[in-house]
Design a protein around this motif. Structure first.
Motif, PDB file in Angstrom:
ATOM      1  N   UNK A  85       0.848  -1.191   0.000  1.00 13.67           N
ATOM      2  CA  UNK A  85       0.000   0.000   0.000  1.00 13.67           C
ATOM      3  C   UNK A  85       0.879   1.233   0.000  1.00 13.67           C
ATOM      4  N   UNK A  86       0.335   2.312  -0.515  1.00 13.61           N
ATOM      5  CA  UNK A  86       1.035   3.582  -0.500  1.00 13.61           C
ATOM      6  C   UNK A  86       0.230   4.579   0.303  1.00 13.61           C
ATOM      7  N   UNK A  87       0.884   5.169   1.301  1.00 12.46           N
ATOM      8  CA  UNK A  87       0.299   6.318   1.978  1.00 12.46           C
ATOM      9  C   UNK A  87       0.515   7.479   1.020  1.00 12.46           C
ATOM     10  N   UNK A  88      -0.559   8.031   0.458  1.00 13.90           N
ATOM     11  CA  UNK A  88      -0.383   9.044  -0.582  1.00 13.90           C
ATOM     12  C   UNK A  88       0.215  10.340  -0.038  1.00 13.90           C
ATOM     13  N   UNK A  89       0.713  11.164  -0.930  1.00 12.76           N
ATOM     14  CA  UNK A  89       1.187  12.492  -0.548  1.00 12.76           C
ATOM     15  C   UNK A  89       0.012  13.255   0.058  1.00 12.76           C
ATOM     16  N   UNK A  90       0.238  13.929   1.172  1.00 19.47           N
ATOM     17  CA  UNK A  90      -0.801  14.703   1.847  1.00 19.47           C
ATOM     18  C   UNK A  90      -0.492  16.186   1.706  1.00 19.47           C
ATOM     19  N   UNK A  91      -1.520  16.979   1.587  1.00 19.16           N
ATOM     20  CA  UNK A  91      -1.389  18.413   1.364  1.00 19.16           C
ATOM     21  C   UNK A  91      -1.657  19.209   2.640  1.00 19.16           C
ATOM     22  N   UNK A  92      -0.895  20.264   2.813  1.00 19.34           N
ATOM     23  CA  UNK A  92      -1.114  21.261   3.852  1.00 19.34           C
ATOM     24  C   UNK A  92      -0.897  22.604   3.174  1.00 19.34           C
ATOM     25  N   UNK A  93      -1.994  23.247   2.781  1.00 17.57           N
ATOM     26  CA  UNK A  93      -1.857  24.461   1.991  1.00 17.57           C
ATOM     27  C   UNK A  93      -1.163  24.129   0.681  1.00 17.57           C
ATOM     28  N   UNK A  94      -0.058  24.827   0.383  1.00 13.40           N
ATOM     29  CA  UNK A  94       0.686  24.541  -0.852  1.00 13.40           C
ATOM     30  C   UNK A  94       1.853  23.588  -0.615  1.00 13.40           C
ATOM     31  N   UNK A  95       1.942  23.011   0.576  1.00 12.71           N
ATOM     32  CA  UNK A  95       2.999  22.047   0.912  1.00 12.71           C
ATOM     33  C   UNK A  95       2.484  20.627   0.749  1.00 12.71           C
ATOM     34  N   UNK A  96       3.420  19.695   0.517  1.00 17.23           N
ATOM     35  CA  UNK A  96       3.031  18.311   0.298  1.00 17.23           C
ATOM     36  C   UNK A  96       4.084  17.377   0.889  1.00 17.23           C
ATOM     37  N   UNK A  97       3.635  16.254   1.452  1.00 15.86           N
ATOM     38  CA  UNK A  97       4.562  15.226   1.919  1.00 15.86           C
ATOM     39  C   UNK A  97       4.904  14.315   0.754  1.00 15.86           C
ATOM     40  N   UNK A  98       5.912  13.503   0.946  1.00 13.41           N
ATOM     41  CA  UNK A  98       6.244  12.465  -0.036  1.00 13.41           C
ATOM     42  C   UNK A  98       5.385  11.239   0.272  1.00 13.41           C
ATOM     43  N   UNK A  99       4.985  10.470  -0.741  1.00 10.17           N
ATOM     44  CA  UNK A  99       4.243   9.229  -0.478  1.00 10.17           C
ATOM     45  C   UNK A  99       5.155   8.220   0.227  1.00 10.17           C
ATOM     46  N   UNK A 100       4.543   7.341   1.023  1.00  7.65           N
ATOM     47  CA  UNK A 100       5.286   6.312   1.751  1.00  7.65           C
ATOM     48  C   UNK A 100       4.701   4.945   1.420  1.00  7.65           C
ATOM     49  N   UNK A 101       5.565   3.962   1.174  1.00  8.55           N
ATOM     50  CA  UNK A 101       5.122   2.598   0.886  1.00  8.55           C
ATOM     51  C   UNK A 101       5.182   1.755   2.143  1.00  8.55           C
ATOM     52  N   UNK A 102       4.165   0.904   2.318  1.00  9.68           N
ATOM     53  CA  UNK A 102       4.155  -0.061   3.418  1.00  9.68           C
ATOM     54  C   UNK A 102       3.726  -1.414   2.871  1.00  9.68           C
ATOM     55  N   UNK A 103       4.016  -2.458   3.606  1.00  8.11           N
ATOM     56  CA  UNK A 103       3.641  -3.816   3.240  1.00  8.11           C
ATOM     57  C   UNK A 103       2.748  -4.364   4.350  1.00  8.11           C
ATOM     58  N   UNK A 104       1.544  -4.807   3.974  1.00  8.87           N
ATOM     59  CA  UNK A 104       0.611  -5.413   4.929  1.00  8.87           C
ATOM     60  C   UNK A 104       0.590  -6.909   4.653  1.00  8.87           C
ATOM     61  N   UNK A 105       1.109  -7.663   5.601  1.00  6.36           N
ATOM     62  CA  UNK A 105       1.228  -9.114   5.463  1.00  6.36           C
ATOM     63  C   UNK A 105      -0.032  -9.795   5.984  1.00  6.36           C
TER      64      UNK A 105
END
Length: 133
Positions: A85-105
């Motif tokens: 799964x990918x935690x998508x990029x999240x927005x705060x005003x005009x700022x954005x986080x990078x997406x994060x990948x995780x593995x759900x077993x």
């Protein structure tokens, strides 16, 4: 016109998780940090709803980290399905986080009579501690 070094620095909005691999049914802690706590809006977390259930959240508007003030949001999330799964990029005003990948077993039950591992998070909201005797 007087500009200070702090006023020239662009704001940084980042995301991190407490683990990148977990079993189905477990939860993870997503921490969002903004290094300029004078923003008075919350991040848009609606993109998380597709693959995650929000179990709990908290916001600490002014926390010191390495001597610098930050604003911190912590979200306890439970994945809705197994796989990558990918935690998508999240927005705060005009700022954005990078997406994060995780593995759900897939969930692997323990032996009969064996307890499941417990994951506990603890934090202090003050730097002064008092001991009662």
């Amino acid at each position: 016109m007087l500009l200070t070094a702090g006023s020239l620095q662009a704001a940084s909005f980042s995301a991190r998780v407490d683990r990148h691999s977990l079993q189905a049914g477990d939860s993870l802690l997503l921490t969002l940090e903004l290094d300029q706590p004078d923003y008075f809006v919350d991040p848009d977390i609606s993109p998380l709803r597709k693959d995650f259930t929000l179990l709990a959240s908290s916001h600490q508007p002014l926390v010191e980290q390495d001597g610098q003030p930050v604003s911190r949001w912590q979200l306890r999330l439970q994945p809705r399905r197994e796989g990558r799964l990918t935690l998508p990029a999240l927005q705060l005003g005009n700022l954005s986080t990078a997406p994060l990948d995780i593995e759900v077993l897939p969930h692997t039950p323990g032996l009969p009579g064996q307890l499941e591992p417990v994951h506990i998070d603890a934090s202090l909201d003050t730097e002064q501690l008092y001991v009662q005797s």
